[in-house]
Design a protein around this motif. Structure first.
Motif, short mmCIF file in Angstrom:
data_model
loop_
_atom_site.label_atom_id
_atom_site.label_comp_id
_atom_site.label_asym_id
_atom_site.label_seq_id
_atom_site.Cartn_x
_atom_site.Cartn_y
_atom_site.Cartn_z
N GLN A 1 -36.09 -1.66 121.41
CA GLN A 1 -35.15 -1.97 120.34
C GLN A 1 -34.02 -0.94 120.28
OE1 GLN A 1 -38.23 -2.04 117.31
NE2 GLN A 1 -37.85 -4.23 116.94
N LEU A 2 -34.38 0.32 120.44
CA LEU A 2 -33.35 1.36 120.43
C LEU A 2 -32.42 1.23 121.63
CD1 LEU A 2 -35.57 4.36 119.29
CD2 LEU A 2 -33.89 3.10 117.91
N PHE A 3 -32.98 0.90 122.80
CA PHE A 3 -32.16 0.69 123.99
C PHE A 3 -31.22 -0.48 123.81
CE2 PHE A 3 -31.67 -0.89 128.44
CZ PHE A 3 -31.00 0.21 128.95
N ALA A 4 -31.72 -1.59 123.23
CA ALA A 4 -30.89 -2.77 122.98
C ALA A 4 -29.73 -2.42 122.05
CB ALA A 4 -31.73 -3.91 122.39
N THR A 5 -30.01 -1.67 121.00
CA THR A 5 -28.98 -1.27 120.04
C THR A 5 -27.90 -0.43 120.72
OG1 THR A 5 -30.58 -1.32 118.24
CG2 THR A 5 -28.59 -0.05 117.87
N GLY A 6 -28.34 0.56 121.50
CA GLY A 6 -27.38 1.43 122.19
C GLY A 6 -26.57 0.68 123.22
N PHE B 1 -21.52 -1.33 125.15
CA PHE B 1 -20.81 -2.37 125.89
C PHE B 1 -19.59 -2.86 125.10
CE2 PHE B 1 -19.90 -6.31 128.05
CZ PHE B 1 -20.15 -5.99 129.38
N LEU B 2 -19.74 -3.05 123.79
CA LEU B 2 -18.61 -3.48 122.97
C LEU B 2 -17.52 -2.41 122.96
CD1 LEU B 2 -17.26 -5.58 121.21
CD2 LEU B 2 -18.63 -4.78 119.28
N SER B 3 -17.91 -1.15 122.92
CA SER B 3 -16.92 -0.07 123.00
C SER B 3 -16.22 -0.06 124.35
CB SER B 3 -17.59 1.28 122.75
OG SER B 3 -17.99 1.38 121.40
N ALA B 4 -16.95 -0.37 125.42
CA ALA B 4 -16.34 -0.45 126.75
C ALA B 4 -15.33 -1.59 126.79
CB ALA B 4 -17.41 -0.64 127.82
N MET B 5 -15.64 -2.71 126.15
CA MET B 5 -14.69 -3.82 126.08
C MET B 5 -13.41 -3.38 125.40
SD MET B 5 -17.31 -6.95 125.11
CE MET B 5 -16.00 -7.93 124.38
N LYS B 6 -13.55 -2.67 124.29
CA LYS B 6 -12.36 -2.19 123.56
C LYS B 6 -11.56 -1.22 124.41
CE LYS B 6 -14.28 -2.70 118.92
NZ LYS B 6 -14.63 -1.99 117.68
N ALA B 7 -12.24 -0.35 125.14
CA ALA B 7 -11.55 0.66 125.95
C ALA B 7 -10.76 0.02 127.09
CB ALA B 7 -12.55 1.67 126.51
N VAL B 8 -11.38 -0.92 127.81
CA VAL B 8 -10.67 -1.53 128.93
C VAL B 8 -9.54 -2.43 128.44
CG1 VAL B 8 -12.59 -1.36 130.57
CG2 VAL B 8 -12.31 -3.46 129.23
N GLU C 1 -14.32 -13.74 130.01
CA GLU C 1 -15.13 -13.38 131.18
C GLU C 1 -14.50 -12.23 131.96
OE1 GLU C 1 -15.68 -17.15 133.12
OE2 GLU C 1 -17.41 -17.64 131.84
N ALA C 2 -13.16 -12.21 132.07
CA ALA C 2 -12.47 -11.11 132.75
C ALA C 2 -12.66 -9.81 131.97
CB ALA C 2 -10.98 -11.43 132.89
N LEU C 3 -12.59 -9.89 130.66
CA LEU C 3 -12.80 -8.73 129.81
C LEU C 3 -14.23 -8.19 129.96
CD1 LEU C 3 -11.81 -6.87 127.49
CD2 LEU C 3 -12.50 -8.67 125.90
N VAL C 4 -15.21 -9.08 129.96
CA VAL C 4 -16.61 -8.69 130.11
C VAL C 4 -16.85 -8.04 131.48
CG1 VAL C 4 -18.96 -9.62 130.33
CG2 VAL C 4 -17.53 -10.27 128.38
N ALA C 5 -16.27 -8.61 132.52
CA ALA C 5 -16.43 -8.04 133.87
C ALA C 5 -15.83 -6.64 133.94
CB ALA C 5 -15.79 -8.95 134.91
N ALA C 6 -14.67 -6.46 133.33
CA ALA C 6 -14.04 -5.14 133.33
C ALA C 6 -14.87 -4.13 132.54
CB ALA C 6 -12.62 -5.23 132.75
N ALA C 7 -15.42 -4.56 131.42
CA ALA C 7 -16.26 -3.68 130.61
C ALA C 7 -17.53 -3.31 131.37
CB ALA C 7 -16.61 -4.34 129.28
N ASP C 8 -18.11 -4.26 132.07
CA ASP C 8 -19.33 -4.01 132.83
C ASP C 8 -19.10 -2.95 133.91
OD1 ASP C 8 -22.11 -4.58 133.54
OD2 ASP C 8 -21.29 -5.60 135.30
N ALA C 9 -17.89 -2.92 134.43
CA ALA C 9 -17.56 -1.95 135.49
C ALA C 9 -17.47 -0.52 134.97
CB ALA C 9 -16.26 -2.34 136.17
N VAL C 10 -17.19 -0.34 133.66
CA VAL C 10 -16.99 1.02 133.13
C VAL C 10 -18.05 1.47 132.13
CG1 VAL C 10 -14.49 0.89 133.48
CG2 VAL C 10 -15.43 0.36 131.24
N CYS C 11 -18.82 0.53 131.59
CA CYS C 11 -19.83 0.89 130.58
C CYS C 11 -20.88 1.82 131.19
CB CYS C 11 -20.50 -0.37 130.04
SG CYS C 11 -21.87 -0.04 128.91
N PRO C 12 -21.13 2.99 130.59
CA PRO C 12 -22.12 3.90 131.16
C PRO C 12 -23.54 3.34 131.18
CG PRO C 12 -21.20 4.82 129.13
CD PRO C 12 -20.45 3.57 129.43
N TYR C 13 -23.90 2.49 130.21
CA TYR C 13 -25.21 1.86 130.24
C TYR C 13 -25.30 0.91 131.43
CZ TYR C 13 -27.10 3.40 125.70
OH TYR C 13 -27.61 4.13 124.66
N SER C 14 -24.26 0.10 131.62
CA SER C 14 -24.25 -0.81 132.77
C SER C 14 -24.37 -0.04 134.07
CB SER C 14 -22.95 -1.64 132.78
OG SER C 14 -22.90 -2.53 131.69
#
Length: 142
Positions: free
Chosen positions: A49-54, A59-66, A115-128
């Motif tokens: 649960q803690l991992f899911a929350t983090g 990931f949402l923060s990564a979306m905002k950053a990219v 989908e483009a936004l999600v792909a870009a976020a996935d590339a930079v998110c430290p959890y990903s």
């Protein structure tokens, strides 16, 4: 590859899945509990649960950053959400493994742009980045 650390935090657990865990600075403490599905009482919070929350928040923060960095990507609306579902189960080699499903909602943004936004976020998110190649992660735009 070493990183230039910009922030560091630490937490201490006592008693494992049936104990307590908290940040060493005292700002957060939680009673841990084994889920019923794994033989526990189902009371308290578990590591998945803690991992899911983090992961969801990161990931949402990564979306905002990219989005802010790349003018060709869609802007992230204030009501965007990321739902992270984390599963745990036995691996064929005898240990346990995790799986993650990220469901992203970007209201008002067309599917291709989201989908483009999600792909870009996935590339930079430290959890990903940390889990890539180690656990199954599925990404879906709602």
């Amino acid at each position: 590859m070493a990183i230039q650390t910009l922030y560091r935090t630490s937490a201490t657990a006592v008693g494992g899945r049936d104990g307590t865990s908290g940040l060493d600075d005292g700002s957060f403490e939680v009673t841990m509990g084994m889920p019923r599905e794994l033989g526990g009482a189902g009371k308290g919070v578990n590591p998945e649960q803690l991992f899911a929350t983090g992961f969801a928040a990161c990931f949402l923060s990564a979306m905002k950053a990219v989005s802010a960095r790349d003018g060709s990507l869609a802007r992230v609306p204030a009501d965007a959400t990321v739902q992270a579902t984390v599963g745990i189960g036995p691996r064929p080699d005898g240990g346990f493994g995790l799986e993650v499903a990220l469901k992203v909602s970007v209201p008002g943004v067309d599917r291709a742009a989201a989908e483009a936004l999600v792909a870009a976020a996935d590339a930079v998110c430290p959890y990903s980045h940390a889990v890539r190649g180690n656990i199954d992660v599925s990404l879906a735009v709602a």
